[in-house]
Write a protein that holds these residues in place. Sequence first.
Motif, mmCIF file in Angstrom:
data_model
loop_
_atom_site.group_PDB
_atom_site.id
_atom_site.type_symbol
_atom_site.label_atom_id
_atom_site.label_comp_id
_atom_site.label_asym_id
_atom_site.label_seq_id
_atom_site.Cartn_x
_atom_site.Cartn_y
_atom_site.Cartn_z
ATOM 1 N N ASP A 27 -8.126 6.239 -4.787
ATOM 2 C CA ASP A 27 -8.702 5.177 -3.969
ATOM 3 C C ASP A 27 -8.081 3.825 -4.290
ATOM 4 O O ASP A 27 -7.902 2.977 -3.396
ATOM 5 N N VAL A 28 -7.727 3.617 -5.556
ATOM 6 C CA VAL A 28 -7.059 2.370 -5.938
ATOM 7 C C VAL A 28 -5.650 2.330 -5.341
ATOM 8 O O VAL A 28 -5.206 1.301 -4.830
ATOM 9 N N LEU A 29 -4.953 3.449 -5.384
ATOM 10 C CA LEU A 29 -3.619 3.524 -4.782
ATOM 11 C C LEU A 29 -3.691 3.240 -3.284
ATOM 12 O O LEU A 29 -2.849 2.517 -2.738
ATOM 13 N N ASP A 30 -4.675 3.805 -2.637
ATOM 14 C CA ASP A 30 -4.837 3.582 -1.197
ATOM 15 C C ASP A 30 -5.061 2.106 -0.904
ATOM 16 O O ASP A 30 -4.503 1.555 0.054
ATOM 17 N N ARG A 31 -5.836 1.449 -1.726
ATOM 18 C CA ARG A 31 -6.097 0.014 -1.534
ATOM 19 C C ARG A 31 -4.804 -0.792 -1.682
ATOM 20 O O ARG A 31 -4.515 -1.663 -0.850
ATOM 21 N N ILE A 32 -4.025 -0.508 -2.721
ATOM 22 C CA ILE A 32 -2.795 -1.265 -2.950
ATOM 23 C C ILE A 32 -1.820 -1.090 -1.787
ATOM 24 O O ILE A 32 -1.248 -2.063 -1.279
ATOM 25 N N LEU A 33 -1.641 0.156 -1.351
ATOM 26 C CA LEU A 33 -0.687 0.410 -0.265
ATOM 27 C C LEU A 33 -1.184 -0.138 1.073
ATOM 28 O O LEU A 33 -0.375 -0.515 1.925
ATOM 29 N N THR A 34 -2.477 -0.188 1.246
ATOM 30 C CA THR A 34 -3.034 -0.779 2.467
ATOM 31 C C THR A 34 -2.818 -2.280 2.484
ATOM 32 O O THR A 34 -2.451 -2.864 3.513
ATOM 33 N N GLU A 35 -3.026 -2.915 1.336
ATOM 34 C CA GLU A 35 -2.903 -4.365 1.251
ATOM 35 C C GLU A 35 -1.455 -4.819 1.095
ATOM 36 O O GLU A 35 -1.141 -5.981 1.375
ATOM 37 N N HIS A 36 -0.583 -3.902 0.687
ATOM 38 C CA HIS A 36 0.822 -4.269 0.474
ATOM 39 C C HIS A 36 1.764 -3.214 1.060
ATOM 40 O O HIS A 36 2.476 -2.512 0.342
ATOM 41 N N TYR A 53 -0.668 11.770 -4.524
ATOM 42 C CA TYR A 53 0.463 12.203 -3.694
ATOM 43 C C TYR A 53 0.084 12.165 -2.214
ATOM 44 O O TYR A 53 0.854 11.694 -1.373
ATOM 45 N N GLU A 54 -1.105 12.636 -1.896
ATOM 46 C CA GLU A 54 -1.542 12.661 -0.501
ATOM 47 C C GLU A 54 -1.727 11.247 0.051
ATOM 48 O O GLU A 54 -1.472 11.000 1.243
ATOM 49 N N VAL A 55 -2.148 10.306 -0.795
ATOM 50 C CA VAL A 55 -2.257 8.905 -0.352
ATOM 51 C C VAL A 55 -0.877 8.347 -0.031
ATOM 52 O O VAL A 55 -0.680 7.680 0.992
ATOM 53 N N ALA A 56 0.087 8.607 -0.903
ATOM 54 C CA ALA A 56 1.454 8.136 -0.653
ATOM 55 C C ALA A 56 1.997 8.721 0.646
ATOM 56 O O ALA A 56 2.646 8.017 1.433
ATOM 57 N N LYS A 57 1.728 9.982 0.873
ATOM 58 C CA LYS A 57 2.171 10.632 2.107
ATOM 59 C C LYS A 57 1.511 9.979 3.319
ATOM 60 O O LYS A 57 2.163 9.743 4.351
ATOM 61 N N LYS A 58 0.228 9.678 3.206
ATOM 62 C CA LYS A 58 -0.504 9.054 4.316
ATOM 63 C C LYS A 58 0.112 7.720 4.700
ATOM 64 O O LYS A 58 0.199 7.381 5.889
ATOM 65 N N HIS A 59 0.591 6.988 3.705
ATOM 66 C CA HIS A 59 1.183 5.677 3.962
ATOM 67 C C HIS A 59 2.683 5.760 4.235
ATOM 68 O O HIS A 59 3.327 4.720 4.445
ATOM 69 N N GLY A 78 8.360 14.727 0.641
ATOM 70 C CA GLY A 78 8.180 13.305 0.417
ATOM 71 C C GLY A 78 8.608 12.840 -0.953
ATOM 72 O O GLY A 78 8.677 11.634 -1.204
ATOM 73 N N VAL A 79 8.884 13.787 -1.857
ATOM 74 C CA VAL A 79 9.393 13.421 -3.180
ATOM 75 C C VAL A 79 10.892 13.183 -3.060
ATOM 76 O O VAL A 79 11.644 14.067 -2.663
ATOM 77 N N ARG A 80 11.307 11.972 -3.394
ATOM 78 C CA ARG A 80 12.707 11.595 -3.255
ATOM 79 C C ARG A 80 13.482 11.710 -4.560
ATOM 80 O O ARG A 80 14.695 11.939 -4.558
ATOM 81 N N MET A 81 12.784 11.543 -5.691
ATOM 82 C CA MET A 81 13.455 11.574 -6.986
ATOM 83 C C MET A 81 12.479 12.078 -8.042
ATOM 84 O O MET A 81 11.299 11.740 -8.010
ATOM 85 N N VAL A 82 12.990 12.899 -8.966
ATOM 86 C CA VAL A 82 12.194 13.393 -10.081
ATOM 87 C C VAL A 82 12.864 12.943 -11.365
ATOM 88 O O VAL A 82 14.036 13.252 -11.615
ATOM 89 N N LEU A 83 12.137 12.187 -12.182
ATOM 90 C CA LEU A 83 12.696 11.656 -13.415
ATOM 91 C C LEU A 83 12.498 12.630 -14.562
ATOM 92 O O LEU A 83 11.441 13.257 -14.693
ATOM 93 N N SER A 84 13.513 12.722 -15.395
ATOM 94 C CA SER A 84 13.418 13.539 -16.604
ATOM 95 C C SER A 84 13.906 12.711 -17.781
ATOM 96 O O SER A 84 15.033 12.209 -17.768
#
Length: 376
Positions: A155-164, A190-196, A244-250
């Motif tokens: 929910d916090v992620l959704d707020r940040i992406l909505t506002e920015h 992940y689903e929030v990022a996909k939604k945005h 939707g995953v563009r890069m995986v860090l190791s």
Amino acid sequence: MTELSTDRKLGFGFLRLPQTDEDDPAAIDYELTGQMADYFLSQGFRYFDTAYNYHKEFSEIAIREAVVKRHPREAFLLADKMPTFLVTKTEDFERFFAEQLARCGVDFFDFYLLHNLGKERYGNMERLGAFEFMRKVKAEGKAKEIGFSFHDTADVLDRILTEHPEMDFVQLQLNYIDWESEVIQSRKCYEVAKKHGKPVTVMEPVKGGALARLVPEAEKILKDCEPDSSSASWAIRYAASLDGVRMVLSGMSTLEQVKDNTAYMKDFRKLDKNGLDQIAKVVDILKKSQAIQCTNCKYCMDECPMNINIPGYFSFYNSASQQDNFIDVLFRRTSHGHGSPWDCIECRSCESHCPQHLPITDYLKTISDYVKEKVL
């Protein structure tokens, strides 16, 4: 958007570099790190990720020595992060950014992130003008893409992406053991990022190495399916298989790890249903075997007034819970040069820094009781 090869989803995280002294994160083995970076680039991979505080603030210098000084700028992509936890006034953004460019030896970053946003830190960054600063460095061409790394609830992620919505991408902790965790909320974030519609860069796909060192029962499941594949490869491919995953860090510590990771990611293929079924079996086993879900990021130690080796004690406890021998040796090795778990003064500064939101103080009490009963 910055050009990224769709078949080269592996990024080299400069968080767990080889060290000449295993007890000193600042003692980076620059020669070996350079060899690892050379091999990584020779296999067609380009993405390097660092941050201000990694390796006691020497990771950015390692990038300069191992990559920037030895390869043309167009040969690599570089991601760095604003140390939001150190910013106390608006002027700090310019100061830290200039310092980071100098440390890395570059004129611009391909990807620049606000480091480790959560509900409380987001409010502070809003107040100090962090997002205005991010838009500014992008407009000036000093950051090709802007985003943020995130450790909090969906929910916090959704707020940040909505506002920015101007944020180009997000960096999330995604791995198969945290996928349904109500604390980490990998799937929900992940689903929030996909939604945005935001591309995702994945951090902690191997959960700090925990998914590379599986208990025998879990490892056998993966080896029976693919005898030549490492446990780490399963974890990284799982994350890379998500749409939707563009890069995986190791975070790689040895040349062997670089060779292993690049070998299976050069011709990456998504995990099929059978592969995902094997992962589900492993998850069931791991949930029953792991006492403390720590990723060994060491953020908790940054502010500890008692110099307690918190991730070390957690690793000790997880290992000791699965074996009966040598636990005294493990404890002595872990506690050398550090405060004991019972030295905790319960200031809880560590808990405010923990991306996993672990009840660290309670765990240290448990470990203290365990050590006093089993070791001392």
